[in-house]
Design a protein around this motif. Structure first.
Motif, mmCIF file in Angstrom:
data_model
loop_
_atom_site.group_PDB
_atom_site.id
_atom_site.type_symbol
_atom_site.label_atom_id
_atom_site.label_comp_id
_atom_site.label_asym_id
_atom_site.label_seq_id
_atom_site.Cartn_x
_atom_site.Cartn_y
_atom_site.Cartn_z
ATOM 1 N N ALA A 404 0.852 -1.198 0.000
ATOM 2 C CA ALA A 404 0.000 0.000 0.000
ATOM 3 C C ALA A 404 0.885 1.244 0.000
ATOM 4 O O ALA A 404 0.590 2.242 -0.672
ATOM 5 N N MET A 407 2.206 1.859 -3.400
ATOM 6 C CA MET A 407 1.160 2.404 -4.269
ATOM 7 C C MET A 407 1.006 3.910 -4.066
ATOM 8 O O MET A 407 0.908 4.681 -5.026
ATOM 9 N N HIS A 408 1.025 4.326 -2.802
ATOM 10 C CA HIS A 408 0.895 5.759 -2.549
ATOM 11 C C HIS A 408 2.166 6.505 -2.974
ATOM 12 O O HIS A 408 2.101 7.652 -3.444
ATOM 13 N N ARG A 441 -10.209 5.694 -4.241
ATOM 14 C CA ARG A 441 -9.056 4.975 -3.676
ATOM 15 C C ARG A 441 -9.046 3.487 -4.029
ATOM 16 O O ARG A 441 -8.004 2.938 -4.363
ATOM 17 N N GLU A 444 -7.955 3.132 -7.427
ATOM 18 C CA GLU A 444 -6.510 3.381 -7.581
ATOM 19 C C GLU A 444 -5.724 2.089 -7.328
ATOM 20 O O GLU A 444 -4.821 1.726 -8.084
ATOM 21 N N VAL A 445 -6.094 1.403 -6.250
ATOM 22 C CA VAL A 445 -5.407 0.146 -5.917
ATOM 23 C C VAL A 445 -5.605 -0.857 -7.050
ATOM 24 O O VAL A 445 -4.642 -1.481 -7.530
ATOM 25 N N LEU A 469 -5.599 -4.772 1.294
ATOM 26 C CA LEU A 469 -4.693 -3.789 0.672
ATOM 27 C C LEU A 469 -5.390 -2.438 0.522
ATOM 28 O O LEU A 469 -4.802 -1.383 0.815
ATOM 29 N N ASP A 472 -5.517 -0.718 3.892
ATOM 30 C CA ASP A 472 -4.219 -0.131 4.261
ATOM 31 C C ASP A 472 -3.934 1.123 3.443
ATOM 32 O O ASP A 472 -3.422 2.124 3.952
ATOM 33 N N TYR A 473 -4.268 1.039 2.163
ATOM 34 C CA TYR A 473 -4.000 2.168 1.270
ATOM 35 C C TYR A 473 -4.806 3.393 1.721
ATOM 36 O O TYR A 473 -4.267 4.504 1.828
ATOM 37 N N CYS A 474 -6.093 3.170 2.034
ATOM 38 C CA CYS A 474 -6.934 4.291 2.492
ATOM 39 C C CYS A 474 -6.363 4.889 3.777
ATOM 40 O O CYS A 474 -6.310 6.115 3.935
ATOM 41 N N VAL A 477 -3.331 7.032 2.911
ATOM 42 C CA VAL A 477 -3.646 8.260 2.164
ATOM 43 C C VAL A 477 -4.449 9.225 3.051
ATOM 44 O O VAL A 477 -4.219 10.434 3.037
#
Ligand code: CS2
Length: 496
Positions: A404, A407-408, A441, A444-445, A469, A472-474, A477
């Motif tokens: 994650a 990705m960011h 979001r 995006e992943v 995932l 975690d990404y959210c 961000v």
């Protein structure tokens, strides 16, 4: 300003070790990619070999892209200093094993002639992951790469590492010379086999008979290389100059630790490396996998998550809240996917790694490690994630958070909106994938996961993993990487 060189090195202070062997002896090695890592690693082993009286193992260096290293080294007769740093301790040694550096784009035929020299028995490579022109997900030669296509169309002035290897072998075959052993020293799994497959794929497209000869006659042993070599800074160069009176533009700084495990399969003269600390073995794969998943896997997690959180250096990230737990968990995840390797103790290795990562005197930048993630992720993280999922252990929480983070990272913005450069051959693709998702979001992943050349197809279809995932990404961000890491250290892990 006086440069370090054959003529000046005797002026160095007495505690700086100098090469004492004859530097005019033949170069038995051509090395492609004479960057800092090669100088602090393989070049040191060959320096020790020649210092002990084994002749004929000088290295003819080559750069496949920029002339920068040639400008650093050639005015210095190929000499450079290795500065070993551990905490407050420093050791300096001038290494003499590199004769000089050819710049391939300036004169490709000079490099092909060097490869075809009768005294050459070994070609070593550190051209980084992308230098092999492979598809990161499959490891196959990218026939659509413009430089590969140019080499196939006309091999008289090669552009790629596989192209030079094939052109050099063709010249040797035409001259009735034995081939050289090709020894990859890059952080790729099965690096020997991958190099062989790339060379054969290119050779078949150029000349089938040549490809048959290569298949029969040339050895491509695999090797595992390990030494942390941060980029040299201007301060390092200035400090050396004020301490010694000589300017060394090719100085490299590194840690005391060094390791080289080499598959014992050579088709030409083999240097007695085992007398100088190199582990010669029949099977390198287990060592390579363990090193890639434990050391490099942790490094990349520190690079993206630490980089997003604003940590400039590895040792600073390691000291930040939550990182220790994150890295220990990542190591548990990686270790669960490794098969036992004779002589390799993961517990000892992990303890050593912690100390190595904590070496603040190295000043190893997170942004340096973050480079070229698209080429590194498959062997550092994605194989572990796949194996872990397949074994039914659930979602690997640390690696998922790290992914994650990567990705960011591709957005070019870290915690608090601080900008960074995304230094990656696929930066345009990852940027476009994010743009297509237009701020959604989860999209995006999914959009990044759809880049098959990194992720293949299976991971995007693994819904429990993707859901974790996205969560975690959210979190990264919407709050910050620093908060996500700190929370990772504070809460018990829930596994899907
Ligand atoms: C690092 C490696 O820059 C990177 O990607 O992970 O260069 C690492 O320092 C070496 O593999 C250590 O042997």
């Amino acid at each position: 300003m006086t440069r370090l060189a054959d003529e000046t090195m005797a002026r160095l202070p007495a505690d700086v070790a100098l090469p004492t062997y004859d530097r005019m002896q033949p170069a038995g090695i051509v090395h492609l990619g004479t960057g800092a890592f090669h100088r602090a690693h393989q070049a040191c082993f060959f320096d020790a070999l020649m210092a002990a009286g084994h002749g004929g193992w000088m290295i003819q260096g080559a750069s496949l892209r920029s002339p920068a290293v040639a400008h650093q080294m050639n005015p210095q007769d190929g000499l450079f200093t290795v500065l070993v740093r551990d905490g407050g301790e420093e050791r300096l040694q001038v290494v003499g094993s590199v004769r000089g550096v050819l710049v391939a784009p300036d004169d490709p035929s000079a490099l092909v002639s060097a490869l075809a020299a009768p005294e050459v028995a070994l070609v070593t490579l550190t051209v980084t992951e992308k230098g092999y022109c492979l598809d990161p997900a499959t490891g196959a030669l990218r026939m659509d790469d413009p430089a590969v296509a140019a080499d196939i169309a006309d091999l008289s002035a090669p552009r790629t590492a596989p192209g030079f290897l094939v052109a050099g072998l063709a010249a040797r075959r035409a001259a009735g010379l034995a081939p050289y052993t090709v020894l990859s020293c890059d952080n790729l799994p099965d690096n020997g086999e991958r190099t062989r497959a790339a060379v054969l794929a290119l050779a078949v497209a150029v000349d089938e008979a040549l490809a048959g000869w290569i298949e029969r006659e040339v050895a491509f042993p695999s090797s595992m290389v390990d030494r942390i070599v941060p980029a040299t800074t201007d301060d390092d160069l200035d400090n050396f100059e004020s301490a010694t009176g000589l300017r060394d533009e090719a100085l490299v700084k590194t840690e005391p630790f060094t390791q080289w495990v080499v598959e014992d399969r050579f088709c030409n003269r083999r240097p007695p490396l085992e007398q100088f600390g190199v582990q010669m073995t029949r099977d390198v794969a287990g060592w390579e996998k363990a090193k890639l998943r434990l050391l490099n896997g942790a490094h990349s997690a520190i690079a993206y998550l630490g980089g997003l959180a604003g940590h400039r250096y590895v040792h600073q990230a390691m000291a930040a809240p939550g990182f220790d737990r994150l890295i220990e968990t990542l190591w548990d995840e990686a270790q669960a996917t490794l098969v036992p390797v004779d002589g390799f103790d993961p517990a000892v290795y992990r303890r050593q790694l912690k100390l190595r990562f904590a070496n603040g005197a190295l000043q190893h930048r997170t942004h340096q490690i973050a480079m070229d993630g698209s080429q590194k992720l498959p062997q550092r993280w994605l194989g572990t994630i796949r194996d872990y999922r397949r074994a039914g252990y659930g979602v690997p929480a640390a690696l998922t958070l790290a992914l994650a983070g990567w990705m960011h990272w591709q957005s070019g913005r870290g915690d608090g909106g601080v900008g960074h450069r995304v230094d990656d051959p696929l930066a345009v693709e990852t940027g476009a994938a994010l743009a297509r998702a237009a701020g959604d979001r989860a999209a995006e992943v999914r959009s990044l996961l759809a880049i098959e050349t990194i992720f293949a197809r299976d991971l995007a279809a693994d819904e429990p993993f993707v859901a974790h995932l996205i969560g975690d990404y959210c979190r990264i961000v919407e709050t910050s990487a620093a908060a996500a890491i700190a929370a990772f250290g504070a809460t018990d892990l829930v596994r899907a």
